[in-house]
Design a protein around this motif. Structure first.
Motif, PDB file in Angstrom:
ATOM      1  N   ASN A  85       0.842  -1.194   0.000  1.00  8.48           N
ATOM      2  CA  ASN A  85       0.000   0.000   0.000  1.00  8.48           C
ATOM      3  C   ASN A  85       0.881   1.249   0.000  1.00  8.48           C
ATOM      4  N   PRO A  86       0.832   2.029  -1.081  1.00 10.49           N
ATOM      5  CA  PRO A  86       1.789   3.144  -1.213  1.00 10.49           C
ATOM      6  C   PRO A  86       1.633   4.198  -0.123  1.00 10.49           C
ATOM      7  N   ALA A  87       0.372   4.448   0.279  1.00 11.98           N
ATOM      8  CA  ALA A  87       0.165   5.452   1.334  1.00 11.98           C
ATOM      9  C   ALA A  87       0.884   5.036   2.611  1.00 11.98           C
ATOM     10  N   MET A  88       0.852   3.719   2.926  1.00  8.26           N
ATOM     11  CA  MET A  88       1.464   3.272   4.168  1.00  8.26           C
ATOM     12  C   MET A  88       2.994   3.217   4.063  1.00  8.26           C
ATOM     13  N   VAL A  89       3.498   2.806   2.887  1.00  3.71           N
ATOM     14  CA  VAL A  89       4.961   2.795   2.729  1.00  3.71           C
ATOM     15  C   VAL A  89       5.499   4.209   2.864  1.00  3.71           C
ATOM     16  N   LYS A  90       4.774   5.145   2.268  1.00 10.13           N
ATOM     17  CA  LYS A  90       5.204   6.539   2.349  1.00 10.13           C
ATOM     18  C   LYS A  90       5.179   7.025   3.799  1.00 10.13           C
ATOM     19  N   ARG A  91       4.140   6.590   4.522  1.00 10.84           N
ATOM     20  CA  ARG A  91       3.995   7.023   5.909  1.00 10.84           C
ATOM     21  C   ARG A  91       5.136   6.488   6.786  1.00 10.84           C
ATOM     22  N   MET A  92       5.663   5.331   6.428  1.00 10.15           N
ATOM     23  CA  MET A  92       6.707   4.716   7.261  1.00 10.15           C
ATOM     24  C   MET A  92       8.108   5.018   6.740  1.00 10.15           C
ATOM     25  N   THR A  93       8.167   5.892   5.760  1.00  8.04           N
ATOM     26  CA  THR A  93       9.463   6.289   5.229  1.00  8.04           C
ATOM     27  C   THR A  93       9.809   7.669   5.760  1.00  8.04           C
ATOM     28  N   TYR A  94      11.046   7.839   6.164  1.00  9.92           N
ATOM     29  CA  TYR A  94      11.496   9.168   6.564  1.00  9.92           C
ATOM     30  C   TYR A  94      12.939   9.344   6.108  1.00  9.92           C
ATOM     31  N   ASP A  95      13.219  10.498   5.540  1.00 15.38           N
ATOM     32  CA  ASP A  95      14.581  10.803   5.120  1.00 15.38           C
ATOM     33  C   ASP A  95      15.072   9.781   4.086  1.00 15.38           C
ATOM     34  N   GLY A  96      14.127   9.317   3.246  1.00 17.37           N
ATOM     35  CA  GLY A  96      14.506   8.385   2.195  1.00 17.37           C
ATOM     36  C   GLY A  96      14.729   6.954   2.661  1.00 17.37           C
ATOM     37  N   LYS A  97      14.510   6.699   3.962  1.00 14.69           N
ATOM     38  CA  LYS A  97      14.726   5.348   4.485  1.00 14.69           C
ATOM     39  C   LYS A  97      13.423   4.773   5.013  1.00 14.69           C
ATOM     40  N   LEU A  98      13.276   3.469   4.874  1.00 12.10           N
ATOM     41  CA  LEU A  98      12.079   2.791   5.365  1.00 12.10           C
ATOM     42  C   LEU A  98      12.321   2.325   6.800  1.00 12.10           C
ATOM     43  N   TRP A  99      11.402   2.663   7.702  1.00  7.20           N
ATOM     44  CA  TRP A  99      11.611   2.363   9.125  1.00  7.20           C
ATOM     45  C   TRP A  99      10.701   1.264   9.643  1.00  7.20           C
ATOM     46  N   ALA A 100       9.735   0.838   8.849  1.00  4.54           N
ATOM     47  CA  ALA A 100       8.838  -0.235   9.294  1.00  4.54           C
ATOM     48  C   ALA A 100       8.205  -0.861   8.068  1.00  4.54           C
ATOM     49  N   ILE A 101       7.717  -2.092   8.239  1.00  2.00           N
ATOM     50  CA  ILE A 101       7.032  -2.760   7.136  1.00  2.00           C
ATOM     51  C   ILE A 101       5.563  -2.920   7.514  1.00  2.00           C
ATOM     52  N   PRO A 102       4.676  -2.363   6.671  1.00  2.00           N
ATOM     53  CA  PRO A 102       3.252  -2.422   7.015  1.00  2.00           C
ATOM     54  C   PRO A 102       2.764  -3.873   7.098  1.00  2.00           C
ATOM     55  N   GLN A 103       2.006  -4.187   8.161  1.00  2.00           N
ATOM     56  CA  GLN A 103       1.531  -5.562   8.354  1.00  2.00           C
ATOM     57  C   GLN A 103       0.153  -5.752   7.720  1.00  2.00           C
ATOM     58  N   VAL A 104      -0.845  -5.012   8.236  1.00  6.55           N
ATOM     59  CA  VAL A 104      -2.173  -5.034   7.623  1.00  6.55           C
ATOM     60  C   VAL A 104      -2.717  -3.622   7.668  1.00  6.55           C
ATOM     61  N   VAL A 105      -3.621  -3.311   6.760  1.00 11.43           N
ATOM     62  CA  VAL A 105      -4.193  -1.972   6.705  1.00 11.43           C
ATOM     63  C   VAL A 105      -5.549  -1.969   7.405  1.00 11.43           C
ATOM     64  N   ASP A 106      -5.744  -0.959   8.264  1.00 12.28           N
ATOM     65  CA  ASP A 106      -7.047  -0.734   8.891  1.00 12.28           C
ATOM     66  C   ASP A 106      -7.609   0.558   8.343  1.00 12.28           C
ATOM     67  N   MET A 107      -8.907   0.705   8.396  1.00 14.25           N
ATOM     68  CA  MET A 107      -9.462   1.945   7.869  1.00 14.25           C
ATOM     69  C   MET A 107     -10.678   2.398   8.664  1.00 14.25           C
ATOM     70  N   GLN A 108     -10.992   3.693   8.506  1.00  8.26           N
ATOM     71  CA  GLN A 108     -12.187   4.267   9.119  1.00  8.26           C
ATOM     72  C   GLN A 108     -13.035   4.889   8.032  1.00  8.26           C
ATOM     73  N   LEU A 109     -14.348   4.734   8.166  1.00  9.61           N
ATOM     74  CA  LEU A 109     -15.247   5.250   7.134  1.00  9.61           C
ATOM     75  C   LEU A 109     -16.628   5.473   7.726  1.00  9.61           C
ATOM     76  N   LEU A 110     -17.527   5.989   6.914  1.00 13.77           N
ATOM     77  CA  LEU A 110     -18.874   6.306   7.383  1.00 13.77           C
ATOM     78  C   LEU A 110     -19.799   5.135   7.076  1.00 13.77           C
ATOM     79  N   VAL A 111     -20.493   4.660   8.118  1.00 10.71           N
ATOM     80  CA  VAL A 111     -21.396   3.521   7.964  1.00 10.71           C
ATOM     81  C   VAL A 111     -22.817   3.987   8.266  1.00 10.71           C
TER      82      VAL A 111
END
Lengths: 440, 323
Positions: A147-173
């Motif tokens: 998931n590109p949004a999550m990889v981007k979120r866990m990247t800082y200074d051009g380095k990856l600091w974590a590997i996304p495990q599963v994606v959770d989300m919030q939405l209107l039900v």
């Protein structure tokens, strides 16, 4: 605050739904829990003494920490994954309670984990403080699949600091039958939403539920996104001192005073019960409530992204636990190997983890079509929204201090009716100083 | 050079029999010193390790920039203190809690004294009433806070308070969700009073039972009214207890955390109103913040505020001309 909402939501929900006995048992286990550190050194160091030179030499022991997932079977699953790994002896610790706090504190000591999960990856202070290890390169060819949004979120200074495990989300039900009865269609814009909330309110049944605090803790980020704004811009500059953002936050105040918001429900937004027990017609909540919603309402519910303001965009908030490696680990390389094995190579285990227990979206796009839980009904819609409208919860530079200032601002705007722009200016002062501190 | 080493040895040997060996001297008469340390030692050790070292370490940290570390290297002088004093949120939480203390201390004091006197005077089922009022003390603050938040003062009709309002035909009130009017104080103060009054009542009850009945008898013979005996016998006789209770209440007010945190915090955030200094510091230094420099500076400031308040109080209350 908002950085924590998805995770905290899950934590609270799990804490509340879990039997007390199980929580106590977990706490006891954690208290008596050996961190594995001492045995890791003895296992690695005593190889010569044992003499039983088994082919590969002595295996190292790795300690892996998870927060307490509430769904039955998750703990057994991750223990199974750890057991299946042959290159090292992986010990899983299951930590109930204040996971973030305990983990952050344990990283200061020698008793912490080698591998641990942390919501949306490590904090900027952990990265800057050298507490976590650079994981760049572990994704390999699979990088574009995550998931590109999550990889981007866990990247800082051009380095990856974590590997996304599963994606959770919030939405209107929403409850289809209640909307039909009132002659309301699922709202497309914030103004539609406010009109619908009003129309759906009758007596003790309210139109919309955004949390017991009226959306103060939960809705700040979605409102910014709906106005096309964000906490911080790409370059780290302050992201919401615009008229559009101010107008969006002002709408929450309007909702709060409109008498169409559910306030003070026995269980907060992270639980399905406000919707299933008929206290509200629409609710902003997490994907994790879908099994409960199906149980309580069968097919009488649907989901939509959070609507947009004029000139903005619809959004669903996505977040992910990221697997990190502690810099204090005595076996950093072995720990990185294990993280790569589990969260990059073992796609069957990733799919199992995302769908067999809780209700999550796999972090890798290629696994979504294989997820049986996401192939029909509202869940299918939700998975599609995550791809199309997914917006990471916050910037890595948005520190806890910024989050506190933001939370104060939201409360003063929504509950006290304070001047929106003046409150935004106060947060701007705090945020700019914080970003400067972190980058400096 | 008249004293040879041999001479010295001889004189030392001569003196030796009159003094017990060093070990025996250290142990004291009947091993008193030894037993003193056997009994007191573990507690002193615990006190040093878990109280004094952390306090000193925290003071040390307050002069350093220490994000995510307890062994900082960057000395910042009084920078953290200035930051905290400039921090509007911290100042407002201190201000709120000075006002809170001014309200809650006299209220709890008066209520516990009143209950103590009522329970002491009652002739029927005294043990029952004493237990009933004291029982809440045994209840966990967290449990009470959750019951207050989720059962009694939930915002929906099923909450006890709103069900009552429903009986007299009033709309539900979202007690903890609105700030105007600040209903949340009603929730917090009622929970705190329920939890605390019983404990202080027991302290007063013990003191009341130690007042000699002859004083009241003498007053009755002199024709003193009930109010006069209360004002001129009971109150002065309770003076030491009252001083202790007030001081405890004052410290308690500034140390508020449990019921505030559990009633008002929501998923990782705490509203900017009714935020106790300790809760604010918790978010700064613990939680995800891990900013121990500012957190420690805030803690030292809070300690100083409590100290000053206690000293002022002592000056005005305990040593007010011994009549």
């Amino acid at each position: 605050m908002s950085d924590k909402t998805i995770r905290a939501g899950i934590d609270r929900r799990h804490l509340l739904t879990l039997g007390g006995g199980m929580a106590v048992a977990g706490a006891l286990a954690a208290c008596g829990g050996n961190t594995g550190r001492s045995s890791s050194t003895s296992a690695a160091g005593s190889g010569s003494g044992s003499g039983s030179a088994s082919g590969g030499g002595a295996k190292v022991t790795l300690q892996q920490w998870y927060h307490q997932y509430g769904e039955a079977g998750t703990q057994q699953a991750v223990e199974g994954y750890a057991k299946a790994y042959t290159a090292a002896d992986v010990k899983v610790t299951w930590k109930p309670g204040d996971y973030d706090q305990t983990t952050a504190a344990s990283l200061l000591t020698a008793g912490g984990p080698d591998v641990f999960e942390y919501g949306n990856g490590p904090t900027i202070d952990m990265i800057k403080g050298g507490q976590v290890v650079d994981l760049s390169g572990l994704l390999g060819d699979a990088e574009s699949d995550f998931n590109p949004a999550m990889v981007k979120r866990m990247t800082y200074d051009g380095k990856l600091w974590a590997i996304p495990q599963v994606v959770d989300m919030q939405l209107l039900v929403y409850r289809k039958s209640l909307l039909e009865k009132a002659g309301v269609t699922p709202p497309e814009t914030i103004d539609d939403l406010m009109a619908a909330a009003k129309k759906l309110t009758s007596g003790d049944v309210k139109g919309l539920f955004l949390g017991n605090d009226g959306g103060v803790g939960l809705m700040g980020a979605p409102m910014l996104f709906s106005a096309g704004a964000d906490y911080l811009n790409e370059d780290g500059s302050f992201g919401f001192d615009s008229d559009g953002a101010a107008a969006a936050l002002g709408k929450l105040r309007e909702l709060f005073t409109s008498d169409s918001l559910l306030l003070g429900a026995p269980k907060d937004w992270y639980d399905a019960s406000a919707l299933t027990s008929g206290l509200t017609a629409m609710q902003f909540t997490g994907l994790w409530t879908f099994p409960d919603l199906t149980k309580g309402l069968a097919d009488d519910y649907g989901c939509i992204p959070w609507p947009a303001m004029p000139g903005g965009a619809k959004s669903v908030v996505v977040g992910a636990y990221g697997s990190c490696v502690s810099a204090k680990s005595t076996n950093v390389d072995a720990a990185k190997e294990f993280v790569k094995w589990l969260w990059v190579d073992q796609t069957d285990k990733q799919l199992d983890f995302a769908t067999a227990y809780g209700f999550h979206i796999p972090a890798r796009a290629s696994l979504v079509p294989q997820a049986k839980t996401l192939q029909s009904g509202p869940a299918k819609d939700a998975a599609a929204y995550a791809q199309e409208f997914g917006h990471a919860q916050s910037s890595v530079l948005w520190t806890p201090k910024c989050a506190t200032a933001f939370g104060d601002m939201m409360s003063k705007i929504v509950k006290d009716g304070a001047d929106v722009k003046a409150e935004i200016a106060k947060v701007k002062a705090v945020a700019e100083a914080e970003v400067k501190r972190v980058l400096g | 050079m008249t004293t040879t080493p041999a001479n010295v040895e001889v004189s030392a040997a001569a003196a030796a029999p009159t003094r017990p060996p060093l070990g025996a001297r250290l142990r004291g008469r009947q091993n008193q010193n030894l037993w003193f340390w056997v009994f007191v030692g573990p507690f002193v050790l615990g006190l040093i390790i878990f109280i004094y070292i952390p306090i000193l370490w925290s003071i040390y940290l307050s002069f350093f920039e220490s994000y995510n570390t307890v062994t900082p290297t960057k000395f910042v002088g009084i920078g953290n203190y200035l930051d905290m004093l400039k921090d509007e949120s911290f100042r407002s939480s201190l201000g709120t809690f000075i006002v809170f203390a001014l309200f809650i201390v006299p209220t709890t004091f008066a209520l516990s004294l009143l209950t103590a006197i009522l329970v002491a005077r009652t002739r029927v089922m005294q043990a029952f009433f004493r237990s009933v009022f004291f029982l809440p003390t045994a209840c966990s603050y967290v449990v009470a806070a959750l019951i207050w938040k989720m059962s009694i003062f939930s915002g929906v009709r099923s909450g006890a308070a709103n069900a009552l309002l429903g009986l007299i035909g009033l709309d539900s009130i979202p007690w903890l969700s609105v700030t105007k009017p600040p209903w949340y104080w009603l929730v917090i103060v009622s929970a705190r009073l329920w939890l605390q009054v019983g404990f202080y009542m027991i302290l007063f009850l013990a003191a009341l039972q130690r007042i000699s009945p002859t004083l009241y008898e003498a007053a009755a013979i002199d024709g003193a009214s009930a109010w006069q005996s209360f004002r001129y016998i009971t109150l002065p006789q309770l003076r030491p207890t009252s001083a202790a209770v007030l001081l405890l209440l004052l410290i308690n007010a500034f140390q508020a955390f449990d019921e505030f945190y559990n009633i008002l915090s929501s998923f990782g955030t705490y509203p900017p109103y009714a935020r106790p200094p300790l809760v604010y510091l918790y978010y700064v230094a613990l939680g995800q913040g891990q900013d121990f420099g500012h957190g420690s500076a805030g803690a030292v400031i809070l300690t100083l505020v409590i100290l000053i308040a206690a000293l002022v109080f002592n000056r005005f209350f305990s040593f007010r001309g011994d009549d």
